[in-house]
Design an enzyme around this catalytic site. Structure first.
Site, short mmCIF file in Angstrom:
data_model
loop_
_atom_site.label_atom_id
_atom_site.label_comp_id
_atom_site.label_asym_id
_atom_site.label_seq_id
_atom_site.Cartn_x
_atom_site.Cartn_y
_atom_site.Cartn_z
N HIS A 128 1.07 -4.52 -7.02
CA HIS A 128 0.13 -4.28 -5.93
C HIS A 128 -1.10 -5.17 -6.02
O HIS A 128 -1.56 -5.54 -7.09
CB HIS A 128 -0.30 -2.80 -5.91
CG HIS A 128 -0.97 -2.34 -7.17
ND1 HIS A 128 -0.51 -1.28 -7.90
CD2 HIS A 128 -2.06 -2.78 -7.82
CE1 HIS A 128 -1.30 -1.09 -8.95
NE2 HIS A 128 -2.25 -2.00 -8.91
N ASN A 129 -1.59 -5.55 -4.83
CA ASN A 129 -2.83 -6.32 -4.66
C ASN A 129 -2.79 -7.72 -5.26
O ASN A 129 -3.83 -8.32 -5.51
CB ASN A 129 -4.03 -5.56 -5.21
CG ASN A 129 -4.36 -4.32 -4.40
OD1 ASN A 129 -4.04 -3.20 -4.81
ND2 ASN A 129 -4.97 -4.50 -3.25
#
Length: 342
Positions: A240-241
């Protein structure tokens, strides 16, 4: 296709052989047969040219010398690899779908399809989602709610695109890929793992290709982003991210933890592992099976686990290979010293 036609369409000049021969397929230089075209782009493979049975061969001008088979037409060009790739596309065209929306597909009443969109059987398109012109959604693919897919995209069978994902133009997502699943985030409290909510999304820019069974997680907050022109191989995990720049290459079985930055043009070879919150600089090269625990400078070439400059890593490996021999010498010297002491 006649050799003369192939040469014209692939920016090459035909020399020698019989340029009126028909070419029906492409092959590598070691296995090519009559009526096939091949390529010679590296001088180390030139030894195979004199015995080649191919009817035509793309070749750079500086490699045109020595013994050439009588029936072989040389297709002289500036960039043999690109000319050969263009020939492969001409001789082996991709299958053409009968453009239709299958009666077995399920489309939400608020979804929108552009011009000439193909949706295969048992594919689903969720609420408020849009598919751009000339895009293909193959059988069994699942497009979530509020998803935007651009023009000329190709979503292969059984790929899953979660809610709120944004896909640019000319994007290819191969079978079994999962775009936008929750990231792997937990907080340990009261002797249990408490799940961190992931309410972000995934953004994929134009001309990106995602390999089969690759997983790209949504952001916990904000977006996971893949820059234009980047290519991600099969079986890659992207946490994620992460922010992946333009024209990045990530090879198979690599795993990138959350909140990393991979800058433009970087290359991560197979089975690379990257810790979280790491920055890999532009045009850096991470060699196969390397473990990255800290930032990598732009243009660096690293290897090993933990990764370090490749020349240093190779010297260490060379020294390690000599360890058994050094141990024998050490034991012999130890024995001599013991004798002297006695």
């Amino acid at each position: 296709m006649l050799i003369t036609d192939l040469a014209q369409r692939c920016d090459a000049t035909a020399q020698g052989g019989d340029s009126t021969t028909f070419i029906n397929s492409a092959a590598d230089i070691m296995s090519a047969l009559p009526h096939q075209v091949t390529v010679l782009s590296d001088g180390k493979y030139k030894k195979y040219l004199k015995d080649s049975k191919a009817s035509a061969c793309f070749i750079a001008e500086q490699l045109v010398d020595g013994e050439i088979p009588e029936n072989l037409t040389l297709l002289v060009c500036k960039d043999p690899e690109i000319s050969f790739l263009n020939a492969v596309k001409l001789l082996h065209p991709e299958p053409v779908f009968k453009r239709q929306v299958s009666e077995h597909a399920v489309l939400a009443d608020t979804s929108t399809l552009g011009y000439d969109v193909h949706v295969g059987p048992f594919a689903t398109v969720g609420q408020q989602s849009s598919i751009g012109d000339s895009s293909t959604i193959e059988a069994g693919a699942r497009i979530g709610n509020h998803v935007m897919i651009g023009k000329h995209c190709h979503i292969h069978p059984n790929a899953v695109i979660y809610d709120h994902s944004i896909i640019g133009n000319n994007v290819i997502i191969h079978a079994g890929a999962v775009i936008g699943a929750d990231g792997f985030g937990y907080k340990f409290r009261d002797n249990q793992h408490v799940k961190v909510p992931h309410v972000g999304h995934v953004e994929i820019d134009d001309n990106v290709e995602i390999g089969a069974n690759t997983c790209i997680d949504r952001g916990a907050l904000g977006a996971t982003r893949i820059g234009a022109g980047s290519k991600i191989d099969n079986l890659v995990q992207l946490g994620h991210n992460n922010i992946v720049g333009r024209n990045v290459i990530i090879c198979g079985q690599s795993g990138i933890s959350g909140s990393c930055i991979i800058e433009d043009g970087a290359i991560l070879a197979g089975s690379t592992g990257v810790a979280d919150h790491v920055k890999i600089g532009a045009r850096a090269v991470v060699m196969a099976r390397s473990g990255i625990s800290g930032d990598i400078d732009p243009g660096a070439q690293v290897f090993g686990s933990p990764a370090k400059d490749r020349k240093v890593a190779w010297k260490e490996l060379a020294a390690l290979a000599k360890l058994p021999e050094l141990m024998q010498k050490f034991k012999a010297l130890e024995a001599r010293v013991l004798k002297l002491e006695e």
